[in-house]
Design a protein around this motif. Sequence first.
Motif, PDB file in Angstrom:
ATOM      1  N   ASP A   1       2.615  11.533   4.103  1.00  0.00           N
ATOM      2  CA  ASP A   1       2.613  11.167   5.522  1.00  0.00           C
ATOM      3  C   ASP A   1       3.032  12.330   6.414  1.00  0.00           C
ATOM      4  O   ASP A   1       2.441  12.543   7.470  1.00  0.00           O
ATOM      5  CB  ASP A   1       3.531   9.970   5.772  1.00  0.00           C
ATOM      6  CG  ASP A   1       2.797   8.651   5.651  1.00  0.00           C
ATOM      7  OD1 ASP A   1       1.585   8.671   5.379  1.00  0.00           O
ATOM      8  OD2 ASP A   1       3.438   7.607   5.843  1.00  0.00           O
TER       9      ASP A   1
ATOM     10  N   TYR B   1       1.637   4.974   0.839  1.00  0.00           N
ATOM     11  CA  TYR B   1       1.242   6.040   1.752  1.00  0.00           C
ATOM     12  C   TYR B   1       1.863   7.334   1.253  1.00  0.00           C
ATOM     13  O   TYR B   1       3.068   7.473   1.183  1.00  0.00           O
ATOM     14  CB  TYR B   1       1.722   5.732   3.174  1.00  0.00           C
ATOM     15  CG  TYR B   1       1.051   4.518   3.748  1.00  0.00           C
ATOM     16  CD1 TYR B   1      -0.201   4.624   4.334  1.00  0.00           C
ATOM     17  CD2 TYR B   1       1.660   3.272   3.703  1.00  0.00           C
ATOM     18  CE1 TYR B   1      -0.833   3.515   4.859  1.00  0.00           C
ATOM     19  CE2 TYR B   1       1.029   2.162   4.227  1.00  0.00           C
ATOM     20  CZ  TYR B   1      -0.211   2.290   4.799  1.00  0.00           C
ATOM     21  OH  TYR B   1      -0.848   1.186   5.321  1.00  0.00           O
ATOM     22  N   ARG B   2       1.000   8.270   0.910  1.00  0.00           N
ATOM     23  CA  ARG B   2       1.477   9.537   0.372  1.00  0.00           C
ATOM     24  C   ARG B   2       1.206  10.644   1.374  1.00  0.00           C
ATOM     25  O   ARG B   2       0.246  10.588   2.132  1.00  0.00           O
ATOM     26  CB  ARG B   2       0.782   9.850  -0.939  1.00  0.00           C
ATOM     27  CG  ARG B   2       1.108   8.832  -1.991  1.00  0.00           C
ATOM     28  CD  ARG B   2       0.488   9.157  -3.294  1.00  0.00           C
ATOM     29  NE  ARG B   2       0.838   8.105  -4.240  1.00  0.00           N
ATOM     30  CZ  ARG B   2       0.215   7.881  -5.345  1.00  0.00           C
ATOM     31  NH1 ARG B   2      -0.795   8.639  -5.697  1.00  0.00           N
ATOM     32  NH2 ARG B   2       0.593   6.908  -6.137  1.00  0.00           N
TER      33      ARG B   2
ATOM     34  N   LYS C   1       0.173  14.630   6.818  1.00  0.00           N
ATOM     35  CA  LYS C   1      -0.858  14.042   7.681  1.00  0.00           C
ATOM     36  C   LYS C   1      -0.462  14.158   9.152  1.00  0.00           C
ATOM     37  O   LYS C   1      -1.296  14.486   9.999  1.00  0.00           O
ATOM     38  CB  LYS C   1      -1.095  12.580   7.316  1.00  0.00           C
ATOM     39  CG  LYS C   1      -1.789  12.398   5.992  1.00  0.00           C
ATOM     40  CD  LYS C   1      -1.935  10.930   5.660  1.00  0.00           C
ATOM     41  CE  LYS C   1      -2.506  10.724   4.280  1.00  0.00           C
ATOM     42  NZ  LYS C   1      -2.572   9.287   3.932  1.00  0.00           N
TER      43      LYS C   1
ATOM     44  N   ASN D   1      -4.259   6.424   8.969  1.00  0.00           N
ATOM     45  CA  ASN D   1      -4.043   6.373   7.519  1.00  0.00           C
ATOM     46  C   ASN D   1      -2.627   6.758   7.095  1.00  0.00           C
ATOM     47  O   ASN D   1      -2.413   7.163   5.948  1.00  0.00           O
ATOM     48  CB  ASN D   1      -5.070   7.260   6.808  1.00  0.00           C
ATOM     49  CG  ASN D   1      -6.430   6.633   6.841  1.00  0.00           C
ATOM     50  OD1 ASN D   1      -6.586   5.491   6.472  1.00  0.00           O
ATOM     51  ND2 ASN D   1      -7.420   7.375   7.297  1.00  0.00           N
ATOM     52  N   THR D   2      -1.684   6.642   8.002  1.00  0.00           N
ATOM     53  CA  THR D   2      -0.284   6.852   7.672  1.00  0.00           C
ATOM     54  C   THR D   2       0.434   5.511   7.733  1.00  0.00           C
ATOM     55  O   THR D   2      -0.101   4.529   8.244  1.00  0.00           O
ATOM     56  CB  THR D   2       0.390   7.830   8.660  1.00  0.00           C
ATOM     57  OG1 THR D   2       0.380   7.256   9.962  1.00  0.00           O
ATOM     58  CG2 THR D   2      -0.296   9.175   8.667  1.00  0.00           C
ATOM     59  N   ALA D   3       1.642   5.453   7.214  1.00  0.00           N
ATOM     60  CA  ALA D   3       2.397   4.206   7.225  1.00  0.00           C
ATOM     61  C   ALA D   3       2.678   3.748   8.649  1.00  0.00           C
ATOM     62  O   ALA D   3       2.542   2.574   8.976  1.00  0.00           O
ATOM     63  CB  ALA D   3       3.711   4.391   6.454  1.00  0.00           C
TER      64      ALA D   3
ATOM     65  N   LYS E   1       0.857  -1.181   0.000  1.00  0.00           N
ATOM     66  CA  LYS E   1       0.000   0.000   0.000  1.00  0.00           C
ATOM     67  C   LYS E   1       0.896   1.234   0.000  1.00  0.00           C
ATOM     68  O   LYS E   1       1.857   1.304   0.750  1.00  0.00           O
ATOM     69  CB  LYS E   1      -0.905  -0.002   1.232  1.00  0.00           C
ATOM     70  CG  LYS E   1      -1.913   1.103   1.221  1.00  0.00           C
ATOM     71  CD  LYS E   1      -2.939   0.931   2.294  1.00  0.00           C
ATOM     72  CE  LYS E   1      -3.932   2.068   2.211  1.00  0.00           C
ATOM     73  NZ  LYS E   1      -4.961   1.982   3.220  1.00  0.00           N
TER      74      LYS E   1
END
Length: 65
Positions: A13, A10-11, A16, A59-61, A8
């Motif tokens: 981050d 993660y953009r 965020k 929703n972050t790595a 997945k």
Amino acid sequence: MTANAEDKVYRLDALKWAFVVVLVVAAVVGNSAYSAQPVIYRALVTIALAAVAVFVAINTAKGAS
């Protein structure tokens, strides 16, 4: 499936996490600034801000691991 298809992406981050920090600071400062307001309103707003912060952090790595 290949490993690439399962990874997945993660953009943004850093953005965020910065937003999470802003939300937490807003909750603390807002709670102090509106100390004259009833506790129930301040608690509801703080809980709402915390829920949004947790949602963004998940929703972050780092939050997903």
